[in-house]
Design a protein around this motif. Structure first.
Motif, mmCIF file in Angstrom:
data_model
loop_
_atom_site.group_PDB
_atom_site.id
_atom_site.type_symbol
_atom_site.label_atom_id
_atom_site.label_comp_id
_atom_site.label_asym_id
_atom_site.label_seq_id
_atom_site.Cartn_x
_atom_site.Cartn_y
_atom_site.Cartn_z
ATOM 1 N N ALA A 18 0.815 -1.221 0.000
ATOM 2 C CA ALA A 18 0.000 0.000 0.000
ATOM 3 C C ALA A 18 0.843 1.262 0.000
ATOM 4 N N LEU A 19 2.020 1.227 0.613
ATOM 5 C CA LEU A 19 2.861 2.415 0.771
ATOM 6 C C LEU A 19 4.100 2.391 -0.132
ATOM 7 N N GLY A 20 4.190 1.430 -1.043
ATOM 8 C CA GLY A 20 5.381 1.349 -1.875
ATOM 9 C C GLY A 20 6.636 1.090 -1.063
ATOM 10 N N ALA A 21 6.497 0.309 0.010
ATOM 11 C CA ALA A 21 7.597 -0.019 0.926
ATOM 12 C C ALA A 21 8.134 1.195 1.680
ATOM 13 N N ALA A 22 7.375 2.285 1.725
ATOM 14 C CA ALA A 22 7.739 3.426 2.581
ATOM 15 C C ALA A 22 7.145 3.183 3.964
ATOM 16 N N GLY A 76 1.124 5.426 -1.934
ATOM 17 C CA GLY A 76 2.579 5.520 -2.077
ATOM 18 C C GLY A 76 3.031 5.841 -3.480
ATOM 19 N N LEU A 77 4.279 6.287 -3.577
ATOM 20 C CA LEU A 77 4.931 6.584 -4.847
ATOM 21 C C LEU A 77 6.384 6.142 -4.743
ATOM 22 N N LEU A 89 3.213 11.143 7.097
ATOM 23 C CA LEU A 89 3.971 11.236 5.847
ATOM 24 C C LEU A 89 5.334 10.601 6.067
ATOM 25 N N GLU A 90 5.757 9.758 5.131
ATOM 26 C CA GLU A 90 7.060 9.098 5.278
ATOM 27 C C GLU A 90 7.843 9.169 3.978
#
Length: 404
Positions: free
Chosen positions: A30-34, A326-327, A265-266
């Motif tokens: 979901a977060l693009g591994a962030a 995510g991006l 935010l990460e």
């Protein structure tokens, strides 16, 4: 042995530059591994085990099933217009974080960190990469300790089992290899929480040298001394085989900030140390003919470069619902000079989203998706002169999280 080659070359065509798979949990998809600095679920055991110290004093487990769909990559040149096979996989994973045990927290992750498959049915691709298929399983136990109220450290052991197949077929040569291996490494993590809103983290996963051993069936027809349309001398060999190649070291530097609206935010800066993949060197047993050994045993230059990935994630907590997005901007480590059909890799941009719903105090369920868009890449080297396109990837994750 096929395992290693498969792993080293094939998996990178999937998710990230190189042959790694960064997404092994619901939050990571979901977060693009962030999900490093603010990791706070069961998957903290894998992405930042130091954060286990700051989690609520309870055990938590996540069971995850990930679907991976690979498009049929197109290769076009002046003499060929071919497509690889579409690939579909279901990959399970498991993450666990213990409650407090005499001031320590323990974690365990069982994931697939690399692999999957690339298969071609047409020439010239089948000459070098008819099939590259890799299966890997990593078992990663970790332990975390607090240093005061704001700092935590963690240490983990990486045990990676790999199993794979490598096949190639041409008019004068073929190779059918298989093998497996168990290899080890470690991971370290450091978390610092200067305020309730700010999270800082540093994680490191060591290089793991894969030492694959297995069997190889080789065939080569030497046309050097063939006259008058003759068939040439044929050599068939079956023997033991071995090969070594690295799963490179990985460094993450991450920062997360939570706003009063419960929005987190990460940003994660990721450095992949691919320079350790200089060549792929196969070694065969005594049963291989000397001529065949020259053909198949010569080291294959790779000369990969270190790369950067930039990961951005946002998490919005509501009442019982959590929304995530995510991006990812990721580089390919594969230079133009050594790129081949086994890994048509290129720079990529990925977008992701997901949601998690709290059924009760003990049970959460979730669904997430990530779509990776890889750039078309023109290649001109000693073996290729064409363009790869349509090498996109879809990942869908479903998970159940249980607290006890």
């Amino acid at each position: 042995m096929k395992n290693i080659i498969l792993l080293l070359i094939l998996s990178s065509s999937l998710f990230a530059g190189g042959y790694k798979i960064p997404e092994t949990s619901l939050n990571s998809v979901a977060l693009g591994a962030a999900t490093v600095a603010h990791a706070s679920g069961a998957d903290a055991a894998y992405y930042n085990p130091a954060n286990m110290v700051f989690m609520k004093n309870e055990a938590v487990m996540e069971a995850n099933l990930i679907y991976i769909g690979l498009s049929d990559v197109n290769y076009k040149s002046d003499t060929a217009d071919i497509d690889s096979k579409k690939e579909n996989f279901f990959v399970p994973s498991l993450h666990y974080v213990s409650g407090d045990v005499n001031g320590a927290r323990f974690g365990l992750s069982i994931v697939s960190p690399a692999g999957l498959s690339k298969r071609w049915e047409d020439a010239p691709a089948i000459y070098s990469a008819e099939e590259f298929t890799l299966k890997t399983v990593e078992i990663n136990p970790t332990v975390a300790l607090a240093i005061g109220d704001k700092v935590a450290v963690a240490l983990g052991l990486r045990a990676i089992y790999s199993d794979g197949v490598v096949k190639s077929t041409s008019p004068i040569a073929s190779r059918d290899m298989s093998g497996d291996s168990i290899d080890f490494g470690y991971n370290l993590a450091l978390s610092y929480k200067p305020t309730a809103e700010l999270d800082l983290a540093l994680t490191y996963r060591s290089k793991v040298d894969l030492s694959i051993e297995g069997d190889a069936a080789l065939f080569y027809r030497d046309m050097t001394n063939a006259f008058g349309g003759g068939a040439g001398a044929a050599y068939s060999s079956t023997s033991s085989a071995s090969v070594s190649a690295p799963v490179p070291a990985l460094l993450n530097v991450a920062v997360a900030y939570t706003l009063p609206s419960d929005t987190t935010l990460e940003f994660v800066y990721e450095r992949n140390f691919w320079h350790s993949y200089g060549e792929l060197d196969f070694n065969y047993g005594g049963g291989v003919n000397a001529v065949t050994n020259i053909v198949f045993g010569a080291p294959i230059a790779k000369n990969w470069k270190d790369t950067d990935a930039f990961r951005f994630g946002v998490t919005q907590k509501l009442d019982k619902l959590t929304l995530m997005g995510g991006l990812v901007i990721d580089e390919s480590p594969v230079p133009n000079s050594t790129m081949g059909f086994e890994l048509p890799d290129s720079d990529s941009v990925s977008v992701s989203f997901g949601t998690k719903y709290q059924i009760n105090e003990s049970l959460n369920i979730g669904l997430a998706a990530l779509y990776s868009m890889r750039e078309d890449r023109a290649v001109s080297n000693s073996s290729l002169n064409g363009e790869f396109s349509n090498s996109n990837v879809l990942i869908i994750s479903s998970a159940i999280e249980y607290k006890f």
